[in-house]
Motif scaffolding. Structure first.
Motif, short mmCIF file in Angstrom:
data_model
loop_
_atom_site.label_atom_id
_atom_site.label_comp_id
_atom_site.label_asym_id
_atom_site.label_seq_id
_atom_site.Cartn_x
_atom_site.Cartn_y
_atom_site.Cartn_z
N ASP A 20 0.80 -1.22 0.00
CA ASP A 20 0.00 0.00 0.00
C ASP A 20 0.84 1.27 0.00
O ASP A 20 0.30 2.37 0.10
CB ASP A 20 -0.96 0.01 1.18
N TRP A 56 2.92 2.44 2.25
CA TRP A 56 3.02 3.13 3.54
C TRP A 56 4.45 3.65 3.76
O TRP A 56 5.44 2.99 3.41
CB TRP A 56 2.63 2.18 4.66
N GLU A 97 -1.84 10.02 -4.48
CA GLU A 97 -0.99 10.31 -3.32
C GLU A 97 -1.64 9.78 -2.05
O GLU A 97 -2.80 10.06 -1.77
CB GLU A 97 -0.76 11.81 -3.19
N ARG A 98 -0.85 9.00 -1.28
CA ARG A 98 -1.33 8.44 -0.02
C ARG A 98 -0.48 9.02 1.11
O ARG A 98 0.74 8.83 1.14
CB ARG A 98 -1.22 6.92 -0.03
N ALA A 126 -2.96 7.59 5.77
CA ALA A 126 -3.68 6.73 4.83
C ALA A 126 -4.72 7.48 4.01
O ALA A 126 -5.40 6.89 3.17
CB ALA A 126 -4.34 5.54 5.52
N MET A 165 -6.07 9.63 0.93
CA MET A 165 -5.60 9.62 -0.45
C MET A 165 -6.17 10.80 -1.23
O MET A 165 -7.28 11.26 -0.96
CB MET A 165 -5.99 8.31 -1.15
N THR A 183 -11.35 7.81 -2.19
CA THR A 183 -11.39 6.51 -1.52
C THR A 183 -12.01 5.52 -2.48
O THR A 183 -12.80 5.89 -3.36
CB THR A 183 -12.23 6.54 -0.23
#
Length: 682
Positions: free
Chosen positions: A507, A509, A533-534, A538, A540, A552
């Protein structure tokens, strides 16, 4: 009643007949070509017999092979479906000579109505009104052109033995006549083995209204009301509905009586359709000004028969089988009633924006409306309770649309208490129909249904041309919505690849800062950079075209494979369906759909576009080249004529230039993408 029948056709009509036969306890036999060994119609029947090569003249048009299959399997009757041998008097006669019942009219009735010129002479004698025209046997081109001048332009050239829009051209002026006549004759000879034509006055603002008739061997005949089939492209039907909007009881009775009179004039038995052209002399919505003229009689069951079934609650195939078995008509005219409104949409593999050019290929995705009823399971359906949404399909997901046969994939039929409800159901059903693979007309059909002319029932055969601005070259889904679908699908794939190991998470992170994923997307003729972009928490954001949207996406668990997503894009909440096939990504939203290409820039680095060629847009046969080596041509100038899916298609020059070389000769078979000729740019 019969114990076993052979169905001498393919596709959805074979599935349709097999379903009714099964409900009546009749065993069925399918026939298939090399191209159809694993086709749906083969699986729909109890047994199947191979009859030859992929081309129709090597299989489905081979009388003797079909009769051999019927005799070898102990079939008592042959149902011809529609198309192929369904209106072939020689085949019907051969069935009788072999002791096999032909489920259709007598050979003499087929012959009488099969030749348009002869049928019009019969109808004139029977008192059925005709369009002014020339129906003579003399086919000298000079005579035909003189007759066209006497009738007055515009005129309609029609193949005398034809149907389905093949061998038909509208000619606006004398200067166009010779070229149009030659093209009609080629197409007629190819499709029907007969290049004779007739000439008629081209009726302005015409509606195409047809009457379903049934007659038994005891001499009784009834009509089952009308269908409006005015929405057409290239003289072939796209949308059909029953009853015809604006029809009055008085006009319905008058046209129905004329149709029965036409059938009785030729000693008709079985199912047939009498087609009329209706001239609207007082404008749209004024049936008191309708003038109707006999066009032709189709001596078979029609593709659009489901709309008649929906409004009458009857199974027309069952009627065919009972009448062919010698039973009388199940109902008298006074026992027939119509209820509600039904519309059928023909879903075809074709590209409307390329002049409805047929398309071939594998149906990688084929999803129907969630609550559709399938006629192949007709034994589970009550004929008296029409399904709000019904699908008659001859293809399934993973099947291939071949260049050898008609381009129709399926029929989508809806029923409502009135036309307004039926329109709403059809729009919703088309929105829920997802097809990925060859080009299709699904989105185009939805635009037609939403058009002002169709919604207001301002119908004529020129509706598509009148509404051209609203129907063709319509932008796909807006880029942000399409990009949201690509991003949602990419996230789902990442989640699906994860396991319980936290170090395998994909993901993006980060302990500090944000993770950014970039996409290169080809959309609506341009390439666009999109970034997802995350942030550390979390959250986005999707950046598209310089705009940033809160984003989302979560799969909807009700769909296997997670190809449906609940997406939030800024202030919008969207239900998107996304299907990826190679680099192609199809995104379906309530407002429409888009086919994109997610580009791997490393894989395609250094590629250049190919130019200087005219290529075949589909598999087919070269009919003629319209320019020779050394000839200067202009962009858009006709260069070649191909035949595919039973129709001729003219290919135009992609740019100005000089023809350098022809790579094939007339009559050659070519594959999709092959260069037909080389073109040197000026």
């Amino acid at each position: 009643m019969f114990k076993k029948i052979l169905i001498a056709n393919r596709g959805e009509i074979t599935c349709r007949v097999a379903a009714t036969a099964r409900r009546l306890g009749i065993a069925t036999v399918a026939v298939y070509s090399d191209a159809d060994a694993n086709a749906r119609h083969v699986l729909a029947c109890d047994e199947a017999v191979h009859i030859g090569g992929a081309a129709p003249h090597e299989s489905y048009l081979r009388h003797e092979r079909i009769l051999q299959a019927a005799l070898a399997t102990g079939s008592q009757a042959v149902h011809p479906g529609y198309g192929f041998l369904s209106e072939n008097a020689t085949f019907a006669q051969a069935c009788g000579a072999a002791g096999i019942v032909f489920i259709g009219p007598p050979p003499d009735a087929i012959r009488a109505m099969g030749l348009k010129a002869e049928s019009k002479r019969l109808m004139e004698a029977a008192g059925v009104p005709l369009v002014p025209g020339y129906h003579g046997a003399d086919q000298d081109p000079a005579l035909l052109q003189r007759e066209a001048g006497l009738i007055g332009y515009p005129v309609l050239i029609k193949a005398s033995a034809g149907g389905g829009g093949k061998g038909m051209r509208v000619v606006a002026s004398e200067a166009e006549f010779a070229t149009a006549l030659a093209s009609c004759r080629r197409e007629a000879a190819s499709s029907f083995g007969d290049d004779a034509v007739l000439i008629e006055r081209y009726v302005q603002r015409p509606r195409h209204v047809e009457i379903q008739v049934f007659a038994d061997a005891q001499g009784r005949c009834v009509h089952m009301f009308e269908r409006d089939c005015s929405v057409q492209r290239r003289h072939q039907k796209l949308l059909e509905e029953a009853p015809a909007p604006g029809m009055t009881p008085e006009r319905r009775r008058e046209m129905g009586e004329a149709a029965v009179k036409a059938a009785q004039a030729v000693g008709y038995v079985g199912a047939g359709t009498v087609e009329f052209i209706v001239e609207q002399t007082l404008g749209y919505g004024r049936p008191e000004g309708w003038r109707f003229y006999f066009m032709e009689m189709n001596t078979r069951l029609q593709v659009e028969h489901p709309v008649t079934e929906a409004i009458t609650g009857l199974d027309l195939v069952e009627w065919q089988l009972r009448i062919a078995a010698g039973e009388p008509l199940p109902l008298a005219q006074n026992d027939l009633h119509l209820h509600g409104h039904a519309i059928e949409a023909r879903l075809c593999a074709e590209n409307p924006d390329a002049d409805f050019l047929p398309s071939t290929g594998t149906l990688a995705v084929l999803r129907w409306p969630a609550h559709a009823a399938f006629r192949r399971n007709a034994e589970a359906q009550a004929a008296q309770a029409p399904a709000p949404v019904r699908v008659d399909a001859g293809f399934g997901e993973g099947d291939t649309v071949s260049p050898h046969y008609d381009s129709m994939i399926a029929k989508l039929i809806v029923w409502g208490e009135d036309r307004e409800q039926a329109l709403a159901r059809l729009d919703a059903a088309l929105a829920q129909t997802h097809i990925v693979g060859p080009h299709t007309n699904a989105a185009f059909l939805r635009r037609v249904v939403q058009s002002d002319s169709f919604a207001k029932a301002e119908l004529d055969t020129a509706l598509i041309e009148r509404e051209r601005a609203a129907l063709f070259d319509v932008p796909a889904l807006p880029l942000p919505v399409a990009a949201a679908g690509v991003a949602a699908h990419a996230l789902a794939l990442e989640r699906g690849a994860e396991d319980a190991d936290p170090w395998s998470r994909r993901d993006g992170w980060r302990l500090f800062g944000a993770a950014v994923r970039r996409f290169e997307i080809d959309h609506a003729g341009g390439r666009h950079s999109v970034s997802l972009e995350r942030s550390h928490d979390a959250a986005m954001q999707l950046e598209v075209g310089g705009e940033r949207y809160a984003f989302t996406a979560s799969p909807l668990a009700v769909e296997a494979g997670h190809d449906r997503y609940d997406v939030r894009l800024g202030e919008r909440r969207l239900a998107l369906a996304v299907y990826a096939v190679g680099e192609s990504v199809a995104v379906f939203a309530p407002e429409g759909s888009a086919l994109l290409r997610e580009v791997d820039v490393l894989v395609h680095a250094g590629e250049v576009a190919e130019a200087g060629r005219l290529t075949a847009p589909m598999p087919g046969r070269v009919i003629a080249f319209l320019a020779q080596p050394g000839e200067r041509v202009s962009r858009g100038q006709p260069l070649a004529v191909m035949e595919a899916m039973k129709m001729e298609h003219t290919l135009n020059a992609p740019s100005d230039g000089v023809v350098a070389a022809l790579r094939f000769a007339a009559g050659d078979q070519v594959a999709e993408g092959e260069a037909l000729l080389d073109l040197e740019e000026q």
